[in-house]
Design a protein around this motif. Structure first.
Motif, PDB file in Angstrom:
ATOM      1  N   PRO A  54      60.979 -21.117 -12.537  1.00  0.00           N
ATOM      2  CA  PRO A  54      60.059 -20.963 -12.844  1.00  0.00           C
ATOM      3  C   PRO A  54      58.933 -20.652 -11.502  1.00  0.00           C
ATOM      4  O   PRO A  54      59.672 -20.260 -10.590  1.00  0.00           O
ATOM      5  N   ILE A  55      58.299 -19.667 -11.985  1.00  0.00           N
ATOM      6  CA  ILE A  55      57.544 -19.135 -10.770  1.00  0.00           C
ATOM      7  C   ILE A  55      55.990 -19.408 -11.491  1.00  0.00           C
ATOM      8  O   ILE A  55      55.429 -19.020 -12.388  1.00  0.00           O
ATOM      9  N   SER A  56      55.262 -19.057 -10.988  1.00  0.00           N
ATOM     10  CA  SER A  56      53.445 -18.969 -10.510  1.00  0.00           C
ATOM     11  C   SER A  56      52.888 -18.037 -11.380  1.00  0.00           C
ATOM     12  O   SER A  56      54.148 -17.027 -11.203  1.00  0.00           O
ATOM     13  N   ALA A  57      52.044 -17.907 -12.363  1.00  0.00           N
ATOM     14  CA  ALA A  57      51.537 -15.618 -12.126  1.00  0.00           C
ATOM     15  C   ALA A  57      51.245 -15.272 -10.821  1.00  0.00           C
ATOM     16  O   ALA A  57      50.984 -14.474 -10.815  1.00  0.00           O
ATOM     17  N   ALA A  58      50.362 -16.196  -9.758  1.00  0.00           N
ATOM     18  CA  ALA A  58      50.585 -15.405  -8.665  1.00  0.00           C
ATOM     19  C   ALA A  58      51.900 -15.490  -8.140  1.00  0.00           C
ATOM     20  O   ALA A  58      51.579 -13.545  -7.831  1.00  0.00           O
ATOM     21  N   GLU A  59      52.741 -15.874  -8.682  1.00  0.00           N
ATOM     22  CA  GLU A  59      53.701 -15.385  -7.357  1.00  0.00           C
ATOM     23  C   GLU A  59      54.385 -13.900  -8.484  1.00  0.00           C
ATOM     24  O   GLU A  59      54.807 -13.564  -7.639  1.00  0.00           O
ATOM     25  N   HIS A  60      54.246 -14.206  -9.401  1.00  0.00           N
ATOM     26  CA  HIS A  60      55.047 -12.801 -10.238  1.00  0.00           C
ATOM     27  C   HIS A  60      53.984 -11.565 -10.810  1.00  0.00           C
ATOM     28  O   HIS A  60      54.451 -11.075 -10.218  1.00  0.00           O
ATOM     29  N   LEU A  61      52.344 -11.962 -10.298  1.00  0.00           N
ATOM     30  CA  LEU A  61      51.825 -10.823  -9.626  1.00  0.00           C
ATOM     31  C   LEU A  61      51.917  -9.992  -8.728  1.00  0.00           C
ATOM     32  O   LEU A  61      52.358  -8.855  -8.405  1.00  0.00           O
ATOM     33  N   ALA A  62      52.345 -11.092  -7.469  1.00  0.00           N
ATOM     34  CA  ALA A  62      52.405 -10.301  -6.071  1.00  0.00           C
ATOM     35  C   ALA A  62      53.426  -9.593  -6.783  1.00  0.00           C
ATOM     36  O   ALA A  62      53.693  -8.372  -5.424  1.00  0.00           O
ATOM     37  N   PHE A  63      55.016  -9.875  -6.994  1.00  0.00           N
ATOM     38  CA  PHE A  63      55.795  -9.278  -7.155  1.00  0.00           C
ATOM     39  C   PHE A  63      56.179  -8.120  -7.837  1.00  0.00           C
ATOM     40  O   PHE A  63      56.226  -6.987  -7.287  1.00  0.00           O
ATOM     41  N   VAL A  64      55.450  -8.237  -9.361  1.00  0.00           N
ATOM     42  CA  VAL A  64      55.107  -7.132 -10.016  1.00  0.00           C
ATOM     43  C   VAL A  64      53.948  -5.144  -8.856  1.00  0.00           C
ATOM     44  O   VAL A  64      54.415  -4.669  -9.187  1.00  0.00           O
TER      45      VAL A  64
ATOM     46  N   GLN B 105      55.265  -6.724 -18.692  1.00  0.00           N
ATOM     47  CA  GLN B 105      56.016  -7.535 -18.289  1.00  0.00           C
ATOM     48  C   GLN B 105      54.674  -7.924 -17.278  1.00  0.00           C
ATOM     49  O   GLN B 105      54.986  -8.870 -16.050  1.00  0.00           O
ATOM     50  N   THR B 106      54.017  -8.208 -17.237  1.00  0.00           N
ATOM     51  CA  THR B 106      52.727  -8.006 -16.324  1.00  0.00           C
ATOM     52  C   THR B 106      52.007  -9.374 -16.784  1.00  0.00           C
ATOM     53  O   THR B 106      52.122 -10.346 -17.965  1.00  0.00           O
ATOM     54  N   PRO B 107      51.819 -10.596 -15.754  1.00  0.00           N
ATOM     55  CA  PRO B 107      51.162 -12.301 -15.959  1.00  0.00           C
ATOM     56  C   PRO B 107      49.799 -12.088 -17.250  1.00  0.00           C
ATOM     57  O   PRO B 107      49.652 -12.908 -17.885  1.00  0.00           O
ATOM     58  N   ALA B 108      49.530 -10.734 -16.687  1.00  0.00           N
ATOM     59  CA  ALA B 108      48.041 -10.767 -17.457  1.00  0.00           C
ATOM     60  C   ALA B 108      48.564 -10.392 -19.174  1.00  0.00           C
ATOM     61  O   ALA B 108      47.569 -10.830 -20.378  1.00  0.00           O
TER      62      ALA B 108
ATOM     63  N   ALA C  12      40.954  -8.956 -14.865  1.00  0.00           N
ATOM     64  CA  ALA C  12      40.758  -9.774 -14.342  1.00  0.00           C
ATOM     65  C   ALA C  12      41.978  -9.553 -13.029  1.00  0.00           C
ATOM     66  O   ALA C  12      42.260  -9.815 -11.894  1.00  0.00           O
ATOM     67  N   GLU C  13      43.552  -9.205 -12.945  1.00  0.00           N
ATOM     68  CA  GLU C  13      44.664  -8.573 -12.718  1.00  0.00           C
ATOM     69  C   GLU C  13      44.078  -7.591 -11.297  1.00  0.00           C
ATOM     70  O   GLU C  13      44.426  -7.623 -10.030  1.00  0.00           O
ATOM     71  N   ASP C  14      43.611  -6.012 -12.010  1.00  0.00           N
ATOM     72  CA  ASP C  14      43.078  -5.397 -11.889  1.00  0.00           C
ATOM     73  C   ASP C  14      41.999  -4.622 -12.247  1.00  0.00           C
ATOM     74  O   ASP C  14      42.847  -3.913 -13.278  1.00  0.00           O
TER      75      ASP C  14
END
Length: 368
Positions: free
Chosen positions: A7-17, A27-30, A246-248
């Motif tokens: 598992p990774i956090s939503a913040a880690e996931h978004l940074a990777f995206v 495939q975005t956390p949103a 909220a993401e972008d």
């Protein structure tokens, strides 16, 4: 290289995206906040301590057995599909099985074939050709190899003949943008599209970007009634727009085409990195002659070009080239953009608990 999945956090996931050139918005956390009827989690692939891949997993529970789920990665995961795929997918399957999944479903964002607009047009003109796959496409060796690897590893294709199923479409239409100008793209369109764009301008159609979700939804419901499909509720779009912005703030836009004081067309554009996607569209039955839909599409295309996008994705088509097929109008409309038809690897299932998987398949057939 041995990879591990966890598992990774939503913040880690978004940074990777954000570090990728493009990722499907599915495939975005949103997207997890949009699909509230599914339990969701973000997973990461690690080479030691380094995050090298990510995926959004949507968990669909089995009726009356909610601890077991179908683990679904729509248009994902975001991994390297060009090399040894099994070293990426084996730890994913092991992790999901250990946490209650009875099957994994994924949709690699990898194409297997491409057909030019000219080829599609020739196919429609040839009475002997009924389907896109009967034309000689340009194969993508990465996709062809991936399909063989998945099949050999026990994955089961979930791709219906007509191209549309319960998941996301295998066949799409897209307009390449990289290295092109507005004039290049406009010049690549067919005569009807260019004429309609000019007509919309001559008739005084004005396209603006706005936030009136209720106006968009009202026109979308009108379109659904006319074209006989089931519309999504207003709340769905409100949630989708709020989560993605909220993401972008530039992730998602609504476009409105007005003629005088009348709303004649409305569309939704979603952009992640260099990938711009036409997600939803609506049009009025009245004043169709002013070509508001073409005006919206052209404005979205130009905005995608200005944002430096590589592709404008018009999303799903069916592979029919039979002019009498009710789905033929969809591909004929999109082929006028001068882009290309593409077939992706499609969606595949890996049964992890075969008895439960068979029961789920039976349940889905009964629902259909």
């Amino acid at each position: 290289m041995t990879l591990t999945v966890g598992p990774i956090s939503a913040a880690e996931h978004l940074a990777f995206v954000r570090a990728q050139r493009w990722v499907s918005f599915l495939q975005t956390p949103a997207w997890a906040q949009v699909k509230t009827e599914w339990r969701s989690e973000s997973l990461g692939w690690f080479d030691g301590e380094q995050l090298v891949g990510a995926g959004l997993v949507l968990h669909r529970p089995v009726p009356r057995l909610r601890s077991r789920t179908l683990a679904y990665l729509p248009e994902g995961p975001v991994i390297d599909w060009t090399g040894d795929v099994e070293r990426w997918l084996d730890p994913l399957a092991a992790h999901l099985k250990a946490h209650g999944a009875f099957a994994v479903r994924l949709g690699p964002p990898v194409r297997t074939d491409t057909w030019s607009a000219a080829q599609v047009k020739e196919g429609f003109a040839d009475p002997e050709v009924r389907r896109l796959t009967e034309l000689p496409g340009q194969p993508d060796l990465v996709g062809v190899r991936l399909a063989n690897v998945l099949r050999d590893a026990g994955w089961l294709p979930q791709n219906p003949e007509d191209g549309f199923g319960t998941g996301h479409p295998q066949f799409k239409f897209e307009v390449p943008l990289s290295g092109r100008t507005d004039d290049d793209v406009l010049g690549g369109m067919n005569q009807l599209w260019r004429r309609n764009i000019r007509k919309a301008a001559k008739e005084g159609v004005k396209v603006t970007v706005g936030d009136d979700v209720q106006a968009f939804h009202a026109l979308y419901v009108h379109t659904a009634e006319r074209d006989h499909f089931t519309p999504r509720p207003l709340r769905y779009f409100e949630t989708m727009i709020a989560a993605m912005r909220a993401e972008d703030p530039e992730r998602i836009r609504l476009y409105f085409a007005h003629h005088e004081d009348d709303l004649v067309a409305a569309t939704m554009l979603v952009r992640v990195g260099t990938h711009a996607c036409y997600a939803y569209g609506a049009s009025s039955t009245a004043k169709r002659e002013v070509r508001g839909s073409n005006a919206c599409q052209w404005t979205m295309t130009r905005d995608a070009l200005a944002a430096g996008c590589d592709v404008y994705d018009l999303r799903g088509i069916t592979p029919t080239l039979d002019a009498d097929d009710p789905h033929a109008g969809l591909i004929q409309f999109k082929v006028g953009t001068g882009g290309r038809a593409v077939r992706h690897v499609g969606e595949w299932d890996l049964p992890l608990r075969p008895a439960l998987y068979r029961a789920f398949q039976l349940y889905m057939k009964q629902r259909a």
